[in-house]
Scaffold this motif. Structure first.
Motif, PDB file in Angstrom:
ATOM      1  N   PRO A 282       0.831  -1.221   0.000  1.00  0.00           N
ATOM      2  CA  PRO A 282       0.000   0.000   0.000  1.00  0.00           C
ATOM      3  C   PRO A 282       0.853   1.254   0.000  1.00  0.00           C
ATOM      4  O   PRO A 282       2.049   1.222   0.329  1.00  0.00           O
ATOM      5  CB  PRO A 282      -0.799  -0.139   1.303  1.00  0.00           C
ATOM      6  CG  PRO A 282       0.058  -0.992   2.182  1.00  0.00           C
ATOM      7  CD  PRO A 282       0.755  -1.960   1.270  1.00  0.00           C
ATOM      8  N   ALA A 283       0.225   2.338  -0.369  1.00  0.00           N
ATOM      9  CA  ALA A 283       0.911   3.630  -0.345  1.00  0.00           C
ATOM     10  C   ALA A 283       1.014   4.134   1.091  1.00  0.00           C
ATOM     11  O   ALA A 283       0.283   3.700   1.984  1.00  0.00           O
ATOM     12  CB  ALA A 283       0.159   4.636  -1.208  1.00  0.00           C
ATOM     13  N   ALA A 284       1.939   5.032   1.303  1.00  0.00           N
ATOM     14  CA  ALA A 284       2.152   5.571   2.651  1.00  0.00           C
ATOM     15  C   ALA A 284       0.942   6.390   3.102  1.00  0.00           C
ATOM     16  O   ALA A 284       0.262   7.019   2.279  1.00  0.00           O
ATOM     17  CB  ALA A 284       3.407   6.442   2.664  1.00  0.00           C
TER      18      ALA A 284
ATOM     19  N   GLN B 117       6.304   8.399  12.827  1.00  0.00           N
ATOM     20  CA  GLN B 117       6.034   8.074  11.430  1.00  0.00           C
ATOM     21  C   GLN B 117       5.042   6.919  11.400  1.00  0.00           C
ATOM     22  O   GLN B 117       5.083   6.021  12.256  1.00  0.00           O
ATOM     23  CB  GLN B 117       7.316   7.685  10.688  1.00  0.00           C
ATOM     24  CG  GLN B 117       8.249   8.858  10.392  1.00  0.00           C
ATOM     25  CD  GLN B 117       9.481   8.428   9.628  1.00  0.00           C
ATOM     26  OE1 GLN B 117      10.382   7.804  10.167  1.00  0.00           O
ATOM     27  NE2 GLN B 117       9.516   8.774   8.351  1.00  0.00           N
ATOM     28  N   VAL B 118       4.164   6.924  10.411  1.00  0.00           N
ATOM     29  CA  VAL B 118       3.122   5.912  10.309  1.00  0.00           C
ATOM     30  C   VAL B 118       3.285   5.153   8.999  1.00  0.00           C
ATOM     31  O   VAL B 118       3.597   5.746   7.958  1.00  0.00           O
ATOM     32  CB  VAL B 118       1.715   6.545  10.380  1.00  0.00           C
ATOM     33  CG1 VAL B 118       0.635   5.469  10.365  1.00  0.00           C
ATOM     34  CG2 VAL B 118       1.584   7.411  11.631  1.00  0.00           C
ATOM     35  N   GLN B 119       3.051   3.829   9.060  1.00  0.00           N
ATOM     36  CA  GLN B 119       3.062   2.966   7.877  1.00  0.00           C
ATOM     37  C   GLN B 119       1.757   2.190   7.804  1.00  0.00           C
ATOM     38  O   GLN B 119       1.193   1.801   8.837  1.00  0.00           O
ATOM     39  CB  GLN B 119       4.227   1.977   7.926  1.00  0.00           C
ATOM     40  CG  GLN B 119       5.601   2.615   7.844  1.00  0.00           C
ATOM     41  CD  GLN B 119       6.698   1.582   8.041  1.00  0.00           C
ATOM     42  OE1 GLN B 119       7.066   1.256   9.164  1.00  0.00           O
ATOM     43  NE2 GLN B 119       7.210   1.058   6.933  1.00  0.00           N
ATOM     44  N   SER B 120       1.289   1.956   6.589  1.00  0.00           N
ATOM     45  CA  SER B 120       0.124   1.107   6.380  1.00  0.00           C
ATOM     46  C   SER B 120       0.570  -0.334   6.187  1.00  0.00           C
ATOM     47  O   SER B 120       1.572  -0.601   5.529  1.00  0.00           O
ATOM     48  CB  SER B 120      -0.671   1.570   5.151  1.00  0.00           C
ATOM     49  OG  SER B 120      -1.191   2.867   5.355  1.00  0.00           O
ATOM     50  N   VAL B 121      -0.175  -1.256   6.774  1.00  0.00           N
ATOM     51  CA  VAL B 121       0.118  -2.685   6.639  1.00  0.00           C
ATOM     52  C   VAL B 121      -0.883  -3.281   5.659  1.00  0.00           C
ATOM     53  O   VAL B 121      -2.098  -3.219   5.878  1.00  0.00           O
ATOM     54  CB  VAL B 121       0.036  -3.403   7.994  1.00  0.00           C
ATOM     55  CG1 VAL B 121       0.298  -4.896   7.824  1.00  0.00           C
ATOM     56  CG2 VAL B 121       1.029  -2.801   8.988  1.00  0.00           C
ATOM     57  N   GLY B 122      -0.360  -3.851   4.562  1.00  0.00           N
ATOM     58  CA  GLY B 122      -1.211  -4.470   3.558  1.00  0.00           C
ATOM     59  C   GLY B 122      -1.045  -5.982   3.529  1.00  0.00           C
ATOM     60  O   GLY B 122      -0.355  -6.574   4.370  1.00  0.00           O
ATOM     61  N   LEU B 123      -1.666  -6.615   2.561  1.00  0.00           N
ATOM     62  CA  LEU B 123      -1.597  -8.071   2.443  1.00  0.00           C
ATOM     63  C   LEU B 123      -0.203  -8.544   2.063  1.00  0.00           C
ATOM     64  O   LEU B 123       0.174  -9.682   2.358  1.00  0.00           O
ATOM     65  CB  LEU B 123      -2.621  -8.551   1.408  1.00  0.00           C
ATOM     66  CG  LEU B 123      -4.103  -8.285   1.749  1.00  0.00           C
ATOM     67  CD1 LEU B 123      -4.983  -8.682   0.563  1.00  0.00           C
ATOM     68  CD2 LEU B 123      -4.503  -9.042   3.003  1.00  0.00           C
TER      69      LEU B 123
ATOM     70  N   LYS C 169       5.617  11.075   6.301  1.00  0.00           N
ATOM     71  CA  LYS C 169       6.497  12.160   6.706  1.00  0.00           C
ATOM     72  C   LYS C 169       6.674  12.158   8.221  1.00  0.00           C
ATOM     73  O   LYS C 169       5.787  11.751   8.967  1.00  0.00           O
ATOM     74  CB  LYS C 169       5.927  13.506   6.256  1.00  0.00           C
ATOM     75  CG  LYS C 169       5.904  13.714   4.752  1.00  0.00           C
ATOM     76  CD  LYS C 169       5.350  15.095   4.437  1.00  0.00           C
ATOM     77  CE  LYS C 169       5.340  15.366   2.943  1.00  0.00           C
ATOM     78  NZ  LYS C 169       4.800  16.715   2.642  1.00  0.00           N
ATOM     79  N   LYS C 170       7.813  12.635   8.656  1.00  0.00           N
ATOM     80  CA  LYS C 170       8.055  12.731  10.088  1.00  0.00           C
ATOM     81  C   LYS C 170       7.204  13.852  10.686  1.00  0.00           C
ATOM     82  O   LYS C 170       7.145  14.944  10.155  1.00  0.00           O
ATOM     83  CB  LYS C 170       9.536  12.998  10.366  1.00  0.00           C
ATOM     84  CG  LYS C 170      10.454  11.825  10.033  1.00  0.00           C
ATOM     85  CD  LYS C 170      11.897  12.157  10.406  1.00  0.00           C
ATOM     86  CE  LYS C 170      12.817  10.975  10.113  1.00  0.00           C
ATOM     87  NZ  LYS C 170      14.229  11.278  10.489  1.00  0.00           N
TER      88      LYS C 170
ATOM     89  N   PRO D 150       8.067  21.664   7.596  1.00  0.00           N
ATOM     90  CA  PRO D 150       6.956  21.139   6.791  1.00  0.00           C
ATOM     91  C   PRO D 150       6.421  19.825   7.309  1.00  0.00           C
ATOM     92  O   PRO D 150       5.359  19.389   6.913  1.00  0.00           O
ATOM     93  CB  PRO D 150       7.591  20.966   5.392  1.00  0.00           C
ATOM     94  CG  PRO D 150       9.055  20.827   5.656  1.00  0.00           C
ATOM     95  CD  PRO D 150       9.338  21.698   6.843  1.00  0.00           C
ATOM     96  N   ALA D 151       7.178  19.182   8.209  1.00  0.00           N
ATOM     97  CA  ALA D 151       6.714  17.890   8.719  1.00  0.00           C
ATOM     98  C   ALA D 151       5.540  18.036   9.663  1.00  0.00           C
ATOM     99  O   ALA D 151       4.903  17.058  10.015  1.00  0.00           O
ATOM    100  CB  ALA D 151       7.865  17.177   9.436  1.00  0.00           C
ATOM    101  N   VAL D 152       5.252  19.262  10.116  1.00  0.00           N
ATOM    102  CA  VAL D 152       4.158  19.457  11.053  1.00  0.00           C
ATOM    103  C   VAL D 152       2.915  20.006  10.362  1.00  0.00           C
ATOM    104  O   VAL D 152       2.086  20.649  10.981  1.00  0.00           O
ATOM    105  CB  VAL D 152       4.595  20.405  12.201  1.00  0.00           C
ATOM    106  CG1 VAL D 152       5.696  19.799  13.001  1.00  0.00           C
ATOM    107  CG2 VAL D 152       5.019  21.762  11.662  1.00  0.00           C
ATOM    108  N   GLU D 153       2.793  19.756   9.071  1.00  0.00           N
ATOM    109  CA  GLU D 153       1.648  20.272   8.328  1.00  0.00           C
ATOM    110  C   GLU D 153       0.336  19.777   8.893  1.00  0.00           C
ATOM    111  O   GLU D 153      -0.650  20.500   8.946  1.00  0.00           O
ATOM    112  CB  GLU D 153       1.756  19.861   6.855  1.00  0.00           C
ATOM    113  CG  GLU D 153       2.915  20.543   6.133  1.00  0.00           C
ATOM    114  CD  GLU D 153       3.022  20.045   4.712  1.00  0.00           C
ATOM    115  OE1 GLU D 153       2.264  19.117   4.370  1.00  0.00           O
ATOM    116  OE2 GLU D 153       3.835  20.561   3.954  1.00  0.00           O
TER     117      GLU D 153
END
Length: 220
Positions: free
Chosen positions: A27-29, A97-103, A111-112, A134-137
């Protein structure tokens, strides 16, 4: 020898294809990552998933800005798009930082995001580490009391007010009763002082009966 080389080449080709297939189906971020509900020891992280992505979980990398502590949170079989971070240190800078977990694996990291926990004396206020970063957008800096919290506070205040009013009424009743009893005691005649006594004749002498004495004179 030629067959062994051919077999190894085929194996490497299949392995490479598997890697490419898995990478293409990751998956995309996550996007729009934000930190809300900042407290002295907790914060809430939320994010969005690009449309059309198949996601079965998430992974969060959390670390202190000074590098003294790092934590990795991973959860699968969930459609949640938010996570509460607990046991944070007050007045401390963090990076997440967050990541999506896919199949077929995890996405690239988002982004941080930088945020700073509050001091224990602060209430619903936040400070960003760097306003120009910009990481705190996606950082939400609005801190408002939720409707439920306001209702709870108002209910508690009304209950205390009712208790105070009831106590004041009971106190007034007890005070009035004590005043009435004291007035009644003052109005009662004192039995010991109802009959005046006089030392020189008069009433004091009437209390004692006169005893007549007779003297017999015997003549010899």
């Amino acid at each position: 020898m030629i067959q062994l080389v051919t077999f190894m080449s085929l194996g490497l080709c299949l392995f490479g294809c598997h890697i490419c297939f898995a990478g293409a189906n990751r998956p995309a971020a996550p996007v729009n990552v934000s930190v809300t509900h900042l407290r002295a020891d907790s914060a809430t992280v939320s994010w969005n998933i690009p449309e059309g992505e198949t996601v079965i979980g998430f992974a969060i990398s959390q670390q202190r800005q000074d590098g003294l502590m790092q934590r990795f949170i991973r959860e699968v079989n969930t459609t949640s798009r938010a996570c509460i971070l607990w046991d944070l240190d007050e007045d401390t800078d963090y990076i997440i930082q967050v990541q999506s977990v896919g199949l077929y694996g995890e996405s690239l990291a988002s982004k941080k995001i930088h945020f700073r926990t509050l001091k224990k004396s602060e209430h619903f206020q936040s400070t960003m580490m760097d306003q120009d970063d910009p990481a705190v957008e996606g950082l939400d800096i609005s801190r408002h009391l939720q409707t439920g919290e306001i209702l709870i506070i108002m209910t508690v205040l009304l209950m205390w007010a009712a208790v105070i009013v009831l106590f004041c009424k009971q106190y007034d009743i007890i005070k009035d009763n004590d005043s009435n009893n004291h007035s009644k005691e003052k109005s009662k005649p004192l039995s010991g002082q109802s009959t005046p006594e006089y030392h020189n004749g008069g009433l004091l002498g009437s209390k004692f009966q006169r005893t007549s004495s007779s003297v017999s004179i015997i003549k010899v």
